[in-house]
Design an enzyme around this catalytic site. Structure first.
Site, PDB file in Angstrom:
ATOM      1  N   ASN A   1       0.726  -1.000   0.144  1.00  0.00           N
ATOM      2  CA  ASN A   1       0.115   0.045  -0.105  1.00  0.00           C
ATOM      3  C   ASN A   1       0.809   1.205   0.129  1.00  0.00           C
ATOM      4  OD1 ASN A   1      -2.796   1.354   0.419  1.00  0.00           O
ATOM      5  ND2 ASN A   1      -1.703   2.273   2.159  1.00  0.00           N
ATOM      6  N   GLU A   2       0.761   2.044  -1.128  1.00  0.00           N
ATOM      7  CA  GLU A   2       1.293   3.242  -1.167  1.00  0.00           C
ATOM      8  C   GLU A   2       3.042   3.505  -0.806  1.00  0.00           C
ATOM      9  OE1 GLU A   2      -1.317   5.742   1.395  1.00  0.00           O
ATOM     10  OE2 GLU A   2      -2.690   5.865  -0.051  1.00  0.00           O
TER      11      GLU A   2
ATOM     12  N   GLU B   1      -9.092   2.754  -2.561  1.00  0.00           N
ATOM     13  CA  GLU B   1      -9.237   3.657  -1.534  1.00  0.00           C
ATOM     14  C   GLU B   1      -9.852   4.932  -2.093  1.00  0.00           C
ATOM     15  OE1 GLU B   1      -6.435   4.410   1.423  1.00  0.00           O
ATOM     16  OE2 GLU B   1      -5.667   2.548   1.563  1.00  0.00           O
TER      17      GLU B   1
ATOM     18  N   TRP C   1     -12.617   4.154   1.546  1.00  0.00           N
ATOM     19  CA  TRP C   1     -11.999   4.284   2.792  1.00  0.00           C
ATOM     20  C   TRP C   1     -12.923   5.212   3.551  1.00  0.00           C
ATOM     21  CZ3 TRP C   1      -7.772   1.619   4.463  1.00  0.00           C
ATOM     22  CH2 TRP C   1      -7.167   2.148   5.984  1.00  0.00           C
TER      23      TRP C   1
ATOM     24  N   TRP D   1      -3.116   7.381  11.757  1.00  0.00           N
ATOM     25  CA  TRP D   1      -1.794   7.472  11.537  1.00  0.00           C
ATOM     26  C   TRP D   1      -1.282   8.644  12.533  1.00  0.00           C
ATOM     27  CZ3 TRP D   1      -0.155   2.946  10.279  1.00  0.00           C
ATOM     28  CH2 TRP D   1      -0.882   2.316   9.439  1.00  0.00           C
TER      29      TRP D   1
HETATM   30  C1  GBH Z   1      -4.206   6.572   2.672  1.00  0.00           C
HETATM   31  O1  GBH Z   1      -2.908   7.291   2.680  1.00  0.00           O
HETATM   32  C2  GBH Z   1      -3.833   5.281   3.747  1.00  0.00           C
HETATM   33  O2  GBH Z   1      -3.633   3.972   2.589  1.00  0.00           O
HETATM   34  C3  GBH Z   1      -4.601   5.007   4.906  1.00  0.00           C
HETATM   35  O3  GBH Z   1      -4.155   4.048   5.624  1.00  0.00           O
HETATM   36  C4  GBH Z   1      -5.077   6.303   5.451  1.00  0.00           C
HETATM   37  O4  GBH Z   1      -6.146   5.875   6.449  1.00  0.00           O
HETATM   38  C5  GBH Z   1      -6.029   7.091   4.314  1.00  0.00           C
HETATM   39  O5  GBH Z   1      -5.251   7.346   3.182  1.00  0.00           O
HETATM   40  C6  GBH Z   1      -6.424   8.219   4.826  1.00  0.00           C
HETATM   41  O6  GBH Z   1      -5.516   9.228   4.982  1.00  0.00           O
HETATM   42  O7  GBH Z   1      -0.451  14.937   2.465  1.00  0.00           O
HETATM   43  O8  GBH Z   1      -1.461  16.886   2.367  1.00  0.00           O
HETATM   44  O9  GBH Z   1       0.152  16.461   0.731  1.00  0.00           O
HETATM   45  C7  GBH Z   1      -3.213   8.523   2.112  1.00  0.00           C
HETATM   46  C8  GBH Z   1      -1.908   9.055   1.827  1.00  0.00           C
HETATM   47  C9  GBH Z   1      -2.947  11.464   1.573  1.00  0.00           C
HETATM   48  C10 GBH Z   1      -0.819  10.875   0.717  1.00  0.00           C
HETATM   49  C11 GBH Z   1      -3.057  12.409   0.477  1.00  0.00           C
HETATM   50  C12 GBH Z   1      -0.793  12.157  -0.072  1.00  0.00           C
HETATM   51  C13 GBH Z   1      -1.591  14.197  -0.253  1.00  0.00           C
HETATM   52  C14 GBH Z   1      -2.111  15.546   0.537  1.00  0.00           C
HETATM   53  N1  GBH Z   1      -2.050  10.610   0.970  1.00  0.00           N
HETATM   54  N2  GBH Z   1      -1.656  13.009   0.273  1.00  0.00           N
HETATM   55  S1  GBH Z   1      -0.847  15.866   1.450  1.00  0.00           S
END
Ligand code: GBH
Length: 448
Positions: free
Chosen positions: A165-166, A353, A400, A408
């Site tokens: 994941n990511e 998600e 999601w 987190w």
């Molecule tokens: C996901 O991560 C995860 O897989 C999940 O575990 C988590 O709970 C869910 O999303 C909600 O957060 O960071 O302000 O620049 C998402 C991670 C979120 C990374 C959006 C890039 C871009 C906006 N991503 N982020 S910012």
């Protein structure tokens, strides 16, 4: 009759991850992982929250599955806690951990709910971190051993596997910016981590093929559609660099077998390029059955001389946002789906998600009226529909999240669930959005 009829066999599901919901952090032989460690250090997480108990899903999984059943949700994406299976990351197996996932997965299947399993959703066994974590290439081999064990035990039961994941979040938030476990701030190391994670993905896909199993396997990437702030050439280039940083750095190796040249050049000039052995590329490029994508928001980017190392930074627009402060931009999902379809050969896509955090409240009737979440989801699903109508190969959508959970670095402050969790007593309250989603599934589409 639904107005937006989705293709027959479209997968409608919900998603969670192990550390965010399970709790039982030190029960039944589970080993410590990097999130257990990271959350135990004061100052790392909002109000020093941790996942020790979380939604106590480890004990309440049967009740939670009943809720899925009640809502008519027949696809569920979950992740495995590596340290429950191998407390040290390798070597001796913890049978009780294996039993938990056997019970969980068999219960799902007995209720007609198809599991999609993520092998790595960020909770690395701490013992492996003590060896350097993903920066150490040895961990790649341990991941392959863990995957092999899982495929032997669960390969016949699970039809959809997601290796990682990511990887962007794992590497950048974990090793470059230190916002996530293990909390390291070393950009070059982060790029090494990204490479090792991708290599471990490719090796596991190769292994899966060799085992002749009947399911599908892919990887999940967090993707950000990047738009220039103005039409100025410099902003246009900055948006392209941001796209290279978040999207292409991962998409290109997996789907084209090479890193994007513009980014390689940029990183090399800054002395940030780690070891990227050419012979790894073919492995990373091992054919996947689907690409998983997580979409929450877009980014608007401008040239910024001071921003290291990309000289690009995000611009915050005065548009509606979720509780995370992320702009609500459904069209970005449409644009991303088309971008993937065009640049990556019509690849099969699963949206693994999509969803939103809002400050939900339980009203005096014990109800959560989250019409703002319904709006968010409905608007995004319309864009998915539009992309499918264009011919983009989208096979499914996982919302999601199923439950409010440990978000987190934000702890329990942010609620992404369609089911509300009262952390004082572990009661679950089905939000309006969950009933709405149940109807979407029943109708195989949207009404408006
Ligand atoms: C996901 O991560 C995860 O897989 C999940 O575990 C988590 O709970 C869910 O999303 C909600 O957060 O960071 O302000 O620049 C998402 C991670 C979120 C990374 C959006 C890039 C871009 C906006 N991503 N982020 S910012």
């Amino acid at each position: 009759m639904a107005k937006y009829n989705f293709p027959k066999d479209f997968i409608w599901g919900v998603a969670t991850s192990s550390y965010q919901i399970e709790g039982a952090y030190n029960e039944d032989g589970k080993g410590e992982n990097i999130w257990d460690r990271f959350t135990s250090i004061p100052g790392n997480i909002y109000k020093n929250h941790n996942g020790n108990v979380a939604c106590d899903h480890y004990h309440l999984y049967e009740k939670d599955i009943e809720i899925l059943e009640q809502l008519g949700i027949n696809n569920y994406r979950l992740s495995i806690s590596w340290a429950r299976i191998f407390p040290k990351g390798y070597g001796e197996v913890n049978q009780k951990g294996v039993e938990f996932y056997k019970k969980l997965i068999n219960t799902l299947i007995s209720k007609g709910i198809q599991p999609a399993v993520t092998l790595y959703h960020w909770d690395l066994p701490q013992h492996l971190q003590d060896m350097g974590g993903w920066a150490n290439r040895k961990v790649v081999d341990y991941f392959v051993e863990y995957a092999e064990f899982m495929f032997k035990e669960f390969g016949d039961l699970v039809p959809i596997w997601i290796t990682h994941n990511e990887p962007w979040v794992v590497s950048m938030l974990g090793y470059a910016w230190g916002i996530h476990a293990p909390g390291i701030k070393d950009y070059k190391m982060a790029l090494q981590v990204a490479h090792n994670v991708l290599l471990s993905h490719g090796k596991v896909v190769r292994l899966y093929r060799s085992m002749d199993l009947k399911g599908k396997i892919g990887i999940t990437l967090n993707l950000l559609t990047s738009y220039p702030y103005t039409n100025d050439e410099k902003d246009i280039l900055a948006a392209k660099i941001n796209d290279g940083f978040v999207n292409r750095w991962f998409l290109d190796p997996v789907l084209k077998g090479k890193y994007p040249e513009d980014m390689v050049k940029l990183y090399r000039e800054q002395n940030l390029l780690p070891e990227l052995p050419e012979e790894d590329m073919e492995i990373i490029n091992e054919k996947i059955d689907f690409l998983g994508i997580n979409y929450y928001t877009r980014s608007v980017v401008k040239y910024d001389e001071a921003s290291y190392p990309l000289k690009a930074s995000g611009v915050e627009l005065d548009n509606p946002k979720t509780d995370m402060g992320w702009e609500i931009y459904p069209k970005g999902l449409y644009d991303m789906l088309n971008y993937l379809h065009q640049n990556y050969d019509g690849i099969e896509i699963l949206i693994t998600e999509n969803g939103a955090a809002f400050n939900d409240i339980v009203n005096s009737n014990g109800r959560v009226i989250d019409d703002y979440r319904i709006f968010y989801l409905n608007e995004h699903l319309k864009e998915v529909y539009r992309a499918i109508s264009d011919g983009v190969n989208v096979k499914g959508y996982y919302l999601w999240s199923f439950l409010d959970n440990f978000e987190w670095a934000e702890g329990y402050a942010k609620r992404f669930g369609i089911v509300y969790v009262d952390y004082t007593n572990q009661n679950r309250i089905i939000k309006d959005s969950a009933y709405w989603y149940g109807d979407v599934i029943k109708n195989n589409g949207l009404k408006e």
